[in-house]
Design a protein around this motif. Structure first.
Motif, PDB file in Angstrom:
ATOM      1  N   LEU A  61      -3.346  10.695   1.418  1.00 49.74           N
ATOM      2  CA  LEU A  61      -2.820   9.357   1.624  1.00 49.74           C
ATOM      3  C   LEU A  61      -2.003   9.180   2.891  1.00 49.74           C
ATOM      4  O   LEU A  61      -1.969   8.093   3.450  1.00 49.74           O
ATOM      5  N   TYR A  62      -1.294  10.215   3.298  1.00 53.42           N
ATOM      6  CA  TYR A  62      -0.362  10.075   4.412  1.00 53.42           C
ATOM      7  C   TYR A  62      -0.753  10.937   5.601  1.00 53.42           C
ATOM      8  O   TYR A  62       0.096  11.323   6.377  1.00 53.42           O
ATOM      9  N   ASP A  63      -2.012  11.242   5.736  1.00 55.88           N
ATOM     10  CA  ASP A  63      -2.440  12.182   6.759  1.00 55.88           C
ATOM     11  C   ASP A  63      -1.808  11.896   8.109  1.00 55.88           C
ATOM     12  O   ASP A  63      -1.111  12.730   8.651  1.00 55.88           O
ATOM     13  N   GLY A  64      -1.965  10.715   8.642  1.00 57.92           N
ATOM     14  CA  GLY A  64      -1.401  10.402   9.952  1.00 57.92           C
ATOM     15  C   GLY A  64       0.102  10.257   9.937  1.00 57.92           C
ATOM     16  O   GLY A  64       0.812  10.861  10.743  1.00 57.92           O
ATOM     17  N   GLU A  65       0.615   9.475   8.980  1.00 62.16           N
ATOM     18  CA  GLU A  65       2.049   9.235   8.940  1.00 62.16           C
ATOM     19  C   GLU A  65       2.827  10.491   8.573  1.00 62.16           C
ATOM     20  O   GLU A  65       3.913  10.720   9.061  1.00 62.16           O
ATOM     21  N   MET A  66       2.272  11.315   7.692  1.00 63.25           N
ATOM     22  CA  MET A  66       2.966  12.508   7.230  1.00 63.25           C
ATOM     23  C   MET A  66       3.113  13.511   8.376  1.00 63.25           C
ATOM     24  O   MET A  66       4.143  14.136   8.515  1.00 63.25           O
ATOM     25  N   GLU A  67       2.063  13.645   9.182  1.00 61.00           N
ATOM     26  CA  GLU A  67       2.131  14.590  10.293  1.00 61.00           C
ATOM     27  C   GLU A  67       3.239  14.214  11.261  1.00 61.00           C
ATOM     28  O   GLU A  67       3.882  15.060  11.844  1.00 61.00           O
ATOM     29  N   ALA A  68       3.467  12.922  11.405  1.00 57.21           N
ATOM     30  CA  ALA A  68       4.518  12.471  12.309  1.00 57.21           C
ATOM     31  C   ALA A  68       5.890  12.515  11.638  1.00 57.21           C
ATOM     32  O   ALA A  68       6.896  12.303  12.290  1.00 57.21           O
ATOM     33  N   GLY A  69       5.888  12.760  10.326  1.00 61.94           N
ATOM     34  CA  GLY A  69       7.155  12.823   9.604  1.00 61.94           C
ATOM     35  C   GLY A  69       7.742  11.455   9.334  1.00 61.94           C
ATOM     36  O   GLY A  69       8.917  11.303   9.092  1.00 61.94           O
ATOM     37  N   ARG A  70       6.897  10.432   9.371  1.00 64.97           N
ATOM     38  CA  ARG A  70       7.386   9.076   9.167  1.00 64.97           C
ATOM     39  C   ARG A  70       6.424   8.343   8.248  1.00 64.97           C
ATOM     40  O   ARG A  70       5.250   8.576   8.231  1.00 64.97           O
ATOM     41  N   ASP A 107       0.829  -1.208   0.000  1.00 63.24           N
ATOM     42  CA  ASP A 107       0.000   0.000   0.000  1.00 63.24           C
ATOM     43  C   ASP A 107       0.862   1.257   0.000  1.00 63.24           C
ATOM     44  O   ASP A 107       0.543   2.241  -0.670  1.00 63.24           O
ATOM     45  N   ASP A 108       1.967   1.228   0.747  1.00 58.52           N
ATOM     46  CA  ASP A 108       2.839   2.404   0.781  1.00 58.52           C
ATOM     47  C   ASP A 108       3.501   2.659  -0.565  1.00 58.52           C
ATOM     48  O   ASP A 108       3.720   3.810  -0.946  1.00 58.52           O
ATOM     49  N   GLU A 109       3.824   1.610  -1.284  1.00 57.62           N
ATOM     50  CA  GLU A 109       4.397   1.790  -2.619  1.00 57.62           C
ATOM     51  C   GLU A 109       3.366   2.408  -3.564  1.00 57.62           C
ATOM     52  O   GLU A 109       3.687   3.297  -4.350  1.00 57.62           O
ATOM     53  N   VAL A 110       2.124   1.948  -3.471  1.00 57.68           N
ATOM     54  CA  VAL A 110       1.056   2.511  -4.303  1.00 57.68           C
ATOM     55  C   VAL A 110       0.820   3.971  -3.920  1.00 57.68           C
ATOM     56  O   VAL A 110       0.666   4.834  -4.794  1.00 57.68           O
ATOM     57  N   ARG A 111       0.849   4.260  -2.627  1.00 55.47           N
ATOM     58  CA  ARG A 111       0.681   5.648  -2.182  1.00 55.47           C
ATOM     59  C   ARG A 111       1.776   6.545  -2.765  1.00 55.47           C
ATOM     60  O   ARG A 111       1.518   7.665  -3.203  1.00 55.47           O
ATOM     61  N   ALA A 112       3.008   6.053  -2.758  1.00 59.07           N
ATOM     62  CA  ALA A 112       4.126   6.828  -3.306  1.00 59.07           C
ATOM     63  C   ALA A 112       3.914   7.080  -4.797  1.00 59.07           C
ATOM     64  O   ALA A 112       4.102   8.198  -5.286  1.00 59.07           O
ATOM     65  N   PHE A 166      10.321   8.889  -1.286  1.00 66.12           N
ATOM     66  CA  PHE A 166       9.560   7.969  -0.447  1.00 66.12           C
ATOM     67  C   PHE A 166      10.316   6.695  -0.095  1.00 66.12           C
ATOM     68  O   PHE A 166       9.804   5.851   0.625  1.00 66.12           O
ATOM     69  N   GLY A 167      11.525   6.530  -0.630  1.00 63.59           N
ATOM     70  CA  GLY A 167      12.304   5.336  -0.335  1.00 63.59           C
ATOM     71  C   GLY A 167      11.771   4.085  -1.000  1.00 63.59           C
ATOM     72  O   GLY A 167      12.106   2.969  -0.603  1.00 63.59           O
ATOM     73  N   VAL A 168      10.943   4.239  -2.033  1.00 62.84           N
ATOM     74  CA  VAL A 168      10.349   3.112  -2.743  1.00 62.84           C
ATOM     75  C   VAL A 168      11.201   2.805  -3.968  1.00 62.84           C
ATOM     76  O   VAL A 168      11.407   3.673  -4.813  1.00 62.84           O
TER      77      VAL A 168
END
Length: 161
Positions: free
Chosen positions: A118-127, A11-16, A51-53
């Motif tokens: 796509l990254y609302d929660g993870e993006m806010e944390a910077g991770r 899912d993270d690869e698709v998000r990227a 994104f490190g993908v």
């Protein structure tokens, strides 16, 4: 000789991929170019850098085509099912995001809006979770993300958030 295919997209690869695809420059170039290898090479570079993908251009092109096909199929299935069918998103993960990209809905700032979706929660944390399952630090501070876009002619840096 390894072909590079066969590994399922996380899912993270698709998000990227969706975040890179949401960029206005990428969208416009994909709409008007038939020979698009260089565009997908750029998308693969941006996915790795931002994104490190790690995916090659052929994998990106195949996933792009599959997402477009799945979107059209989900849209048709929804239309055929009538009002009792539920939302088209029931037939496809990331339906709303692909629709936003294909219809240019709510993407005035392209990558920024898609990252927020796509990254609302993870993006806010910077991770975010990378393809290998490692959690990586996104460049910049916790409240700042810098995206670099290099189309071979121009290099543009965008500051998000």
């Amino acid at each position: 000789m390894e072909r590079g295919g066969g590994r399922h997209w996380t899912d993270d690869e698709v998000r990227a991929l969706l975040c890179v695809w949401a960029d206005r420059n990428i969208r416009e170039r994909l709409k008007c170019t038939l020979r698009n290898k260089s565009i997908f090479q750029e998308m693969a570079r941006q996915m790795q850098r931002n994104f490190g993908v790690i995916r090659n251009w052929k994998q990106c092109r195949t996933k792009y085509k599959n997402l477009k096909y799945d979107y059209k199929t989900a849209k048709s299935a929804h239309a055929a099912g009538g009002s009792s069918a539920g939302s088209p998103g029931k037939y496809m993960k990331f339906f709303d995001e692909v629709e936003a990209i294909l219809l240019d809905k709510g993407l005035e700032n392209g990558t920024r809006e898609m990252q927020k979706r796509l990254y609302d929660g993870e993006m806010e944390a910077g991770r975010l979770q990378t393809a290998a399952g490692h959690t990586g630090q996104i460049p910049g501070s916790e409240s700042e993300v810098v995206i670099e876009i290099d189309d071979g002619k121009h290099q543009v840096c965008k500051q998000l958030f």
